[in-house]
Every structure is written in C-alpha cells, then in structure tokens.
Scaffold this motif. Sequence first.
Motif, mmCIF file in Angstrom:
data_model
loop_
_atom_site.group_PDB
_atom_site.id
_atom_site.type_symbol
_atom_site.label_atom_id
_atom_site.label_comp_id
_atom_site.label_asym_id
_atom_site.label_seq_id
_atom_site.Cartn_x
_atom_site.Cartn_y
_atom_site.Cartn_z
ATOM 1 N N LEU A 1 74.772 73.046 4.679
ATOM 2 C CA LEU A 1 73.851 73.895 3.928
ATOM 3 C C LEU A 1 74.548 74.517 2.728
ATOM 4 N N SER A 2 73.778 74.728 1.665
ATOM 5 C CA SER A 2 74.298 75.420 0.487
ATOM 6 C C SER A 2 73.179 76.222 -0.158
ATOM 7 N N ALA A 3 73.532 77.398 -0.652
ATOM 8 C CA ALA A 3 72.574 78.248 -1.362
ATOM 9 C C ALA A 3 72.533 77.924 -2.850
ATOM 10 N N GLY A 4 73.297 76.903 -3.268
ATOM 11 C CA GLY A 4 73.351 76.558 -4.677
ATOM 12 C C GLY A 4 74.415 77.313 -5.436
ATOM 13 N N ASP A 5 75.288 77.988 -4.702
ATOM 14 C CA ASP A 5 76.348 78.793 -5.309
ATOM 15 C C ASP A 5 77.693 78.083 -5.330
ATOM 16 N N GLY A 6 77.715 76.801 -4.972
ATOM 17 C CA GLY A 6 78.965 76.050 -4.937
ATOM 18 C C GLY A 6 79.649 76.050 -3.587
ATOM 19 N N ASP A 7 79.210 76.914 -2.674
ATOM 20 C CA ASP A 7 79.785 76.963 -1.328
ATOM 21 C C ASP A 7 78.971 76.088 -0.380
ATOM 22 N N VAL B 1 67.370 76.588 0.339
ATOM 23 C CA VAL B 1 68.655 76.168 0.879
ATOM 24 C C VAL B 1 68.724 74.647 0.884
ATOM 25 N N ALA B 2 69.807 74.104 0.338
ATOM 26 C CA ALA B 2 70.034 72.662 0.377
ATOM 27 C C ALA B 2 70.549 72.291 1.763
ATOM 28 N N ASN C 1 79.626 67.676 -0.585
ATOM 29 C CA ASN C 1 79.065 67.117 -1.815
ATOM 30 C C ASN C 1 77.617 66.675 -1.657
ATOM 31 N N ASP C 2 77.176 66.474 -0.419
ATOM 32 C CA ASP C 2 75.796 66.067 -0.189
ATOM 33 C C ASP C 2 74.803 67.211 -0.387
ATOM 34 N N VAL C 3 75.289 68.455 -0.481
ATOM 35 C CA VAL C 3 74.373 69.586 -0.653
ATOM 36 C C VAL C 3 74.668 70.471 -1.864
ATOM 37 N N VAL C 4 75.900 70.551 -2.298
ATOM 38 C CA VAL C 4 76.240 71.564 -3.315
ATOM 39 C C VAL C 4 75.642 71.283 -4.688
ATOM 40 N N HIS C 5 75.213 70.045 -4.942
ATOM 41 C CA HIS C 5 74.643 69.712 -6.258
ATOM 42 C C HIS C 5 73.111 69.673 -6.253
ATOM 43 N N LEU C 6 72.497 69.824 -5.087
ATOM 44 C CA LEU C 6 71.059 69.574 -4.978
ATOM 45 C C LEU C 6 70.199 70.572 -5.751
ATOM 46 N N HIS C 7 70.622 71.832 -5.821
ATOM 47 C CA HIS C 7 69.811 72.810 -6.548
ATOM 48 C C HIS C 7 69.688 72.438 -8.028
ATOM 49 N N ARG C 8 70.777 72.007 -8.622
ATOM 50 C CA ARG C 8 70.740 71.635 -10.038
ATOM 51 C C ARG C 8 69.893 70.378 -10.251
ATOM 52 N N ILE C 9 70.018 69.426 -9.343
ATOM 53 C CA ILE C 9 69.202 68.212 -9.427
ATOM 54 C C ILE C 9 67.730 68.555 -9.267
ATOM 55 N N GLN C 10 67.415 69.414 -8.313
ATOM 56 C CA GLN C 10 66.025 69.805 -8.072
ATOM 57 C C GLN C 10 65.412 70.444 -9.315
ATOM 58 N N ALA C 11 66.158 71.300 -9.987
ATOM 59 C CA ALA C 11 65.626 71.974 -11.172
ATOM 60 C C ALA C 11 65.276 70.969 -12.263
ATOM 61 N N ILE C 12 66.116 69.960 -12.445
ATOM 62 C CA ILE C 12 65.859 68.940 -13.463
ATOM 63 C C ILE C 12 64.656 68.086 -13.080
ATOM 64 N N LEU C 13 64.634 67.621 -11.829
ATOM 65 C CA LEU C 13 63.524 66.775 -11.389
ATOM 66 C C LEU C 13 62.202 67.533 -11.379
ATOM 67 N N CYS D 1 73.369 62.271 -9.278
ATOM 68 C CA CYS D 1 74.485 63.102 -9.737
ATOM 69 C C CYS D 1 75.082 62.545 -11.029
ATOM 70 N N LEU D 2 75.215 61.221 -11.093
ATOM 71 C CA LEU D 2 75.826 60.609 -12.274
ATOM 72 C C LEU D 2 74.927 60.752 -13.498
#
Length: 203
Positions: free
Chosen positions: A41-47, A20-21, A152-164, A120-121
């Motif tokens: 909080l976000s589960a990475g589903d955009g919500d 959970v972000a 916006n502080d949480v909904v993008h974190l899952h994608r960033i985490q996967a890349i990092l 994000c950028l």
Amino acid sequence: MANHLYKGDLPGELSFGDMVAVDSETMGLVPYRDRLCLVQLSAGDGDCHIVQFAKDKYDAPNLCGLMANPGVTKLFHYARFDVAVIKHYLGVDCMPIYCTKIASKLVRTYTDKHGLKDLCLELLGIDLLKQQQSSDWGSRHLSPEQIEYAANDVVHLHRIQAILDGMLTREGRRHIAQACFDFLPTRGELDLGGWSDLDIFSH
C-alpha cells in the motif's frame, strides 16, 4: 522512498488519506489456488507499507477495515486479480475502486501496451525493473530486491492515475470507466466462481 514491512496486519494508527494504492503478490496467478503472500500500500507519498502473510494466517482487521472503507478509494493496476485474491483470502470486498489498467485501455487506444511498466515509462519517464516478478513470494525472508519490486508496484500509481483521469475527462469516457470500476467486485466473484474464461454476455 521508505519501505515498511509488517507481519500479518497494518498498524492501527496508519492513515492513507482518501486514496490508497494497493497491489498484491501471490504464489501464482490462480486466485483460489495460489495463496496471498503480500499486500502493498502507498498513500502516494513515496512510502510503501507491505503486509506479509504466513501461510493460512489472514486475520488482518486493520487492513480489512481499510479495504472496506467507503471513504477511501482503492487504486489498483489490474484490479480484477487483486480484488479477487483479497476477497478470497481476506474475505473483504474492496470498494470503491480505481483501476489504472482499465483507464489506460479506455484512453490509450493508440497502443496495446497497458502494463504498469509501459505506463511508468510513457507517462512518468520511469523504467521499472521487473526481474523479481516471478520469484518466491512465499519465502519467510524477502530479499531487498523483492521488497523494492513490491514497492514499485504501488508508489507510482497516484501520479499515473492523475494523468489517466485527465485523459478520461478529455475523451469523455469517465462515466464508462466508473461503470467498469463499479463492476470489478462482481468480476472478481465470477473469476472465483469458475467463470474466468467465459464471457457471460456473449450469445
């Protein structure tokens, strides 16, 4: 993206999977002085699910249970601050932890820009708006712009985490990152105890 605002605690039926972000908004940047106002909080589903706290009202058993759940990784950007704030106001240790800022500093050594906006950028091609960063998070009625900023502080974190995480593996630094993540609750306790500006490892 849907944003859900709750007063005082999460609904008990919510599930966030195994990661959970998490982010927080406070009245300032001193954890023991500036009160906790929101946890997002976000589960990475955009919500995004946002818990709003009234002053001195921090009885949130569902949120605390999630933060302490050893089967759910708490994903932060700059976990050091959020972990200390959550410990101080909710009385709970967040474990296990993944911090995208630490991961970024370990693998994006070609830059000194490690803010969420920077990640994000570069990694997602998303230009975050940060105008609401310095606003009154203690207000009883949050503006749509504040809610959007918080989300916006949480909904993008899952994608960033996967890349990092892929970069950490590529560079052979995942074990160093994990050791840093494991230390974060102690780092938060040091900050709360008055050692925020002192390097206890120095001579």
